[in-house]
Design a protein around this motif. Sequence first.
Motif, PDB file in Angstrom:
ATOM      1  N   PRO B  77      -7.920  36.617  61.633  1.00 26.63           N
ATOM      2  CA  PRO B  77      -8.516  35.571  60.804  1.00 26.63           C
ATOM      3  C   PRO B  77      -7.481  34.531  60.361  1.00 26.63           C
ATOM      4  CG  PRO B  77      -8.375  37.626  59.579  1.00 26.63           C
ATOM      5  CD  PRO B  77      -7.913  37.918  60.963  1.00 26.63           C
ATOM      6  N   GLU B  78      -7.955  33.305  60.172  1.00 23.31           N
ATOM      7  CA  GLU B  78      -7.088  32.231  59.709  1.00 23.31           C
ATOM      8  C   GLU B  78      -7.739  31.552  58.528  1.00 23.31           C
ATOM      9  OE1 GLU B  78      -6.632  29.513  62.882  1.00 23.31           O
ATOM     10  OE2 GLU B  78      -5.475  30.912  64.104  1.00 23.31           O
ATOM     11  N   GLY B  79      -6.929  31.019  57.636  1.00 25.46           N
ATOM     12  CA  GLY B  79      -7.489  30.276  56.514  1.00 25.46           C
ATOM     13  C   GLY B  79      -6.705  30.503  55.247  1.00 25.46           C
ATOM     14  N   PHE B  80      -7.163  29.840  54.180  1.00 25.53           N
ATOM     15  CA  PHE B  80      -6.437  29.895  52.915  1.00 25.53           C
ATOM     16  C   PHE B  80      -6.503  31.295  52.305  1.00 25.53           C
ATOM     17  CE2 PHE B  80      -6.186  28.769  48.264  1.00 25.53           C
ATOM     18  CZ  PHE B  80      -4.837  28.488  48.291  1.00 25.53           C
ATOM     19  N   ASP B  81      -7.669  31.933  52.330  1.00 25.77           N
ATOM     20  CA  ASP B  81      -7.799  33.298  51.810  1.00 25.77           C
ATOM     21  C   ASP B  81      -6.828  34.234  52.517  1.00 25.77           C
ATOM     22  OD1 ASP B  81      -9.723  32.723  49.977  1.00 25.77           O
ATOM     23  OD2 ASP B  81     -11.410  33.385  51.222  1.00 25.77           O
ATOM     24  N   VAL B  82      -6.732  34.048  53.826  1.00 17.51           N
ATOM     25  CA  VAL B  82      -5.876  34.901  54.636  1.00 17.51           C
ATOM     26  C   VAL B  82      -4.408  34.706  54.238  1.00 17.51           C
ATOM     27  CG1 VAL B  82      -5.139  35.339  57.001  1.00 17.51           C
ATOM     28  CG2 VAL B  82      -7.541  34.895  56.514  1.00 17.51           C
ATOM     29  N   GLU B  83      -4.014  33.427  54.006  1.00 14.77           N
ATOM     30  CA  GLU B  83      -2.627  33.150  53.610  1.00 14.77           C
ATOM     31  C   GLU B  83      -2.330  33.764  52.239  1.00 14.77           C
ATOM     32  OE1 GLU B  83      -0.370  31.988  55.589  1.00 14.77           O
ATOM     33  OE2 GLU B  83      -1.940  31.808  57.117  1.00 14.77           O
ATOM     34  N   ILE B  84      -3.291  33.670  51.321  1.00 17.05           N
ATOM     35  CA  ILE B  84      -3.102  34.270  49.991  1.00 17.05           C
ATOM     36  C   ILE B  84      -2.890  35.777  50.127  1.00 17.05           C
ATOM     37  CG2 ILE B  84      -4.276  34.808  47.815  1.00 17.05           C
ATOM     38  CD1 ILE B  84      -3.339  31.977  47.839  1.00 17.05           C
ATOM     39  N   ALA B  85      -3.694  36.426  50.973  1.00 15.13           N
ATOM     40  CA  ALA B  85      -3.548  37.865  51.193  1.00 15.13           C
ATOM     41  C   ALA B  85      -2.172  38.174  51.781  1.00 15.13           C
ATOM     42  CB  ALA B  85      -4.646  38.368  52.118  1.00 15.13           C
ATOM     43  N   ARG B  86      -1.683  37.286  52.677  1.00 16.23           N
ATOM     44  CA  ARG B  86      -0.359  37.505  53.283  1.00 16.23           C
ATOM     45  C   ARG B  86       0.737  37.411  52.237  1.00 16.23           C
ATOM     46  NH1 ARG B  86      -1.794  34.393  58.453  1.00 16.23           N
ATOM     47  NH2 ARG B  86      -2.449  36.107  59.800  1.00 16.23           N
ATOM     48  N   ILE B  87       0.590  36.455  51.292  1.00 19.74           N
ATOM     49  CA  ILE B  87       1.592  36.311  50.234  1.00 19.74           C
ATOM     50  C   ILE B  87       1.671  37.609  49.427  1.00 19.74           C
ATOM     51  CG2 ILE B  87       2.088  35.151  48.034  1.00 19.74           C
ATOM     52  CD1 ILE B  87       1.009  32.564  49.281  1.00 19.74           C
ATOM     53  N   ILE B  88       0.498  38.161  49.092  1.00 21.79           N
ATOM     54  CA  ILE B  88       0.473  39.394  48.307  1.00 21.79           C
ATOM     55  C   ILE B  88       1.076  40.547  49.095  1.00 21.79           C
ATOM     56  CG2 ILE B  88      -1.082  41.125  47.333  1.00 21.79           C
ATOM     57  CD1 ILE B  88      -2.847  38.612  46.572  1.00 21.79           C
ATOM     58  N   ALA B  89       0.699  40.646  50.378  1.00 23.83           N
ATOM     59  CA  ALA B  89       1.221  41.735  51.209  1.00 23.83           C
ATOM     60  C   ALA B  89       2.736  41.646  51.335  1.00 23.83           C
ATOM     61  CB  ALA B  89       0.563  41.698  52.579  1.00 23.83           C
ATOM     62  N   SER B  90       3.256  40.424  51.526  1.00 25.16           N
ATOM     63  CA  SER B  90       4.698  40.316  51.729  1.00 25.16           C
ATOM     64  C   SER B  90       5.447  40.655  50.446  1.00 25.16           C
ATOM     65  CB  SER B  90       5.072  38.926  52.250  1.00 25.16           C
ATOM     66  OG  SER B  90       4.990  37.992  51.201  1.00 25.16           O
ATOM     67  N   ASN B  91       4.812  40.395  49.298  1.00 28.45           N
ATOM     68  CA  ASN B  91       5.451  40.785  48.044  1.00 28.45           C
ATOM     69  C   ASN B  91       5.440  42.284  47.817  1.00 28.45           C
ATOM     70  OD1 ASN B  91       6.486  38.509  46.253  1.00 28.45           O
ATOM     71  ND2 ASN B  91       4.585  37.685  47.081  1.00 28.45           N
ATOM     72  N   LEU B  92       4.524  42.966  48.538  1.00 32.49           N
ATOM     73  CA  LEU B  92       4.517  44.426  48.484  1.00 32.49           C
ATOM     74  C   LEU B  92       5.477  45.002  49.515  1.00 32.49           C
ATOM     75  CD1 LEU B  92       0.682  45.125  48.242  1.00 32.49           C
ATOM     76  CD2 LEU B  92       2.371  45.816  46.563  1.00 32.49           C
ATOM     77  N   GLY B  93       6.123  44.125  50.292  1.00 36.69           N
ATOM     78  CA  GLY B  93       7.029  44.583  51.339  1.00 36.69           C
ATOM     79  C   GLY B  93       6.285  45.021  52.588  1.00 36.69           C
ATOM     80  N   ILE B  94       5.028  44.560  52.743  1.00 36.91           N
ATOM     81  CA  ILE B  94       4.252  44.921  53.923  1.00 36.91           C
ATOM     82  C   ILE B  94       4.300  43.746  54.902  1.00 36.91           C
ATOM     83  CG2 ILE B  94       1.955  45.523  54.773  1.00 36.91           C
ATOM     84  CD1 ILE B  94       1.410  46.628  51.938  1.00 36.91           C
ATOM     85  N   ASP B  95       4.662  44.033  56.149  1.00 41.63           N
ATOM     86  CA  ASP B  95       4.732  42.940  57.118  1.00 41.63           C
ATOM     87  C   ASP B  95       3.376  42.749  57.800  1.00 41.63           C
ATOM     88  OD1 ASP B  95       4.587  45.062  58.762  1.00 41.63           O
ATOM     89  OD2 ASP B  95       6.576  44.847  59.645  1.00 41.63           O
ATOM     90  N   GLU B  96       3.311  41.737  58.672  1.00 42.31           N
ATOM     91  CA  GLU B  96       2.063  41.347  59.338  1.00 42.31           C
ATOM     92  C   GLU B  96       1.354  42.536  59.997  1.00 42.31           C
ATOM     93  OE1 GLU B  96       0.786  38.227  59.195  1.00 42.31           O
ATOM     94  OE2 GLU B  96      -0.933  38.984  60.323  1.00 42.31           O
ATOM     95  N   ASP B  97       2.141  43.431  60.632  1.00 41.42           N
ATOM     96  CA  ASP B  97       1.523  44.554  61.351  1.00 41.42           C
ATOM     97  C   ASP B  97       0.854  45.550  60.406  1.00 41.42           C
ATOM     98  OD1 ASP B  97       2.473  43.448  63.644  1.00 41.42           O
ATOM     99  OD2 ASP B  97       4.331  44.633  63.642  1.00 41.42           O
ATOM    100  N   GLY B  98       1.290  45.536  59.155  1.00 41.74           N
ATOM    101  CA  GLY B  98       0.746  46.500  58.202  1.00 41.74           C
ATOM    102  C   GLY B  98      -0.562  46.057  57.574  1.00 41.74           C
ATOM    103  N   ILE B  99      -0.964  44.800  57.827  1.00 44.63           N
ATOM    104  CA  ILE B  99      -2.204  44.312  57.230  1.00 44.63           C
ATOM    105  C   ILE B  99      -3.348  44.554  58.194  1.00 44.63           C
ATOM    106  CG2 ILE B  99      -3.351  42.339  56.154  1.00 44.63           C
ATOM    107  CD1 ILE B  99      -0.644  40.973  55.947  1.00 44.63           C
ATOM    108  N   SER B 100      -4.369  45.276  57.762  1.00 45.05           N
ATOM    109  CA  SER B 100      -5.565  45.325  58.616  1.00 45.05           C
ATOM    110  C   SER B 100      -6.671  44.540  57.932  1.00 45.05           C
ATOM    111  CB  SER B 100      -5.990  46.765  58.905  1.00 45.05           C
ATOM    112  OG  SER B 100      -5.969  47.531  57.747  1.00 45.05           O
ATOM    113  N   TRP B 101      -7.288  43.645  58.712  1.00 48.03           N
ATOM    114  CA  TRP B 101      -8.329  42.756  58.190  1.00 48.03           C
ATOM    115  C   TRP B 101      -9.675  43.390  58.388  1.00 48.03           C
ATOM    116  CZ3 TRP B 101      -6.030  39.059  55.579  1.00 48.03           C
ATOM    117  CH2 TRP B 101      -4.751  38.652  55.976  1.00 48.03           C
TER     118      TRP B 101
END
Lengths: 216, 290
Positions: B77-101
Amino acid sequence: MNVIFDNIPAYLTGFLMTLKLSLVSGILALICGLFLAAFRVSPLTPLRALATTYVELLRNTPLTIVFFFLVFVAPQFGILAPLGFWTAVIALSAYTAAFVCEAVRSGINSVQFGQAEAARAIGLTFGQSLSLVILPQAVRTVIPPLINVFIALAKNTSVAAGFATVELMASGRRLATANPADTVWVLVGVALFYLAITIPAGILAGVVERKVAFAR
Amino acid sequence: MRLRSTGLIALLSVSALTLSACSGGDDTEPEPAASTADVAEFPEGSTMAKLAEAGKITVGTKFDQPLFGLVGPDGVPEGFDVEIARIIASNLGIDEDGISWKETVSANRETFIKSGDVDIVVATYTINDKRKAEVSFAGPYYLAGQSILTLTTTTDIEGPDDLAGKKVCTVAGSTPEANLLANFPDTEVVPFGTYSECLEPLRNGQVDAVSTDNVILAGFAADNEDLEVRGEPFTEEPYGIGLGLEDDEFRTWINDTLEAAFADGSWTEAWEATAGTVLPTPEPPAVDRY
């Protein structure tokens, strides 16, 4: 549970719309279906071909696609059906007429061929022998499958919810948005109101069936 | 059992500390080091610590909402919601592969949070009191508002005041529909299944306007030259991040994370890369710590 009782007026508005859709489309489908069935057993090949094509086309198309065609495709050819109730009535009755036709035709076929021959032999026209001799006998076999068709129609009206008609299902969706905690109960309420149409229809079918029953 | 799990957590925290110490020492890249250090900072037993330790987070978002959460051909998925979720995940130390949509639609967001199918929901999720009784909200991270879309050739609709006696298309069972029914009694509401289905009846003159959140309408106006958004938004739809009810620790942490993203420009960056391509960049909203 309380969510159902608290929102009875909203349910009723939707319920009345569903009832109105079922009745109006049911009557139209019955009329069109009878004519289609007459066409399908008529001695004229073009009429038979026309009715057969219609039935096979509508009966084998999902109802949603019939709606889609009417709402999104037909306008491109300049046909603008009034959005909402009448679009739904046209789609539902056009679709159901095909099923009515097949139910009636099976009833006509259940009447012994000798009856038609005898009717023609005493000088009745095709229309007369159909309406005076064959259909009155066919009605008896046709009632149960026809009631099935109308019960299906009552439930099929829910497809109209996605096409600008606020019937029971659409009212249910509105209530679900307003009561996010009770979505399940809202839907239980919707189902109960559908039962309020379909169960009496089934009982009515039983009564009519007994009334017209005859000893063979 | 309790003893064993406490021991395990202790062991994990120790190893996390050791790791962070190691990586702090010899790793030249600052980012992973920083995020690993974050892991150790989370209070034991908190949702943040659990997610960070697992290195995985499940995010519920919309898959069909242009500019906010839209799945492309590659399935991401792409979009602003997705970017916000990425910001939160990266602050938890979770990289792109660790996020399941996971796709969430308007009707199942509360259910998915309650059942634990998703850890957080970032899905154009309007904060309101009824929903607050079911789930907790961090944010808002964006203030949307209901607006009006009509044909460029329409002359008699300039704003919400002109809707009386008009046919307005929206989605059956949506919040905008409820708003229209409650606040515009003279308007005829025409509900369809999705917003894109409103466009043909609008072009055919069967409805006069389409109404929903301005961000959705802006997407349509950007893609179709014959359509435009009219008037100012007439409701406030604060988009929040949904999480488990009464997980106050997690909520406070997300709020802190959002405020940090507002301050350091990563929020603006996320906006400009997505919804900002067709919408002006707004000021970040004030986080509501209710």
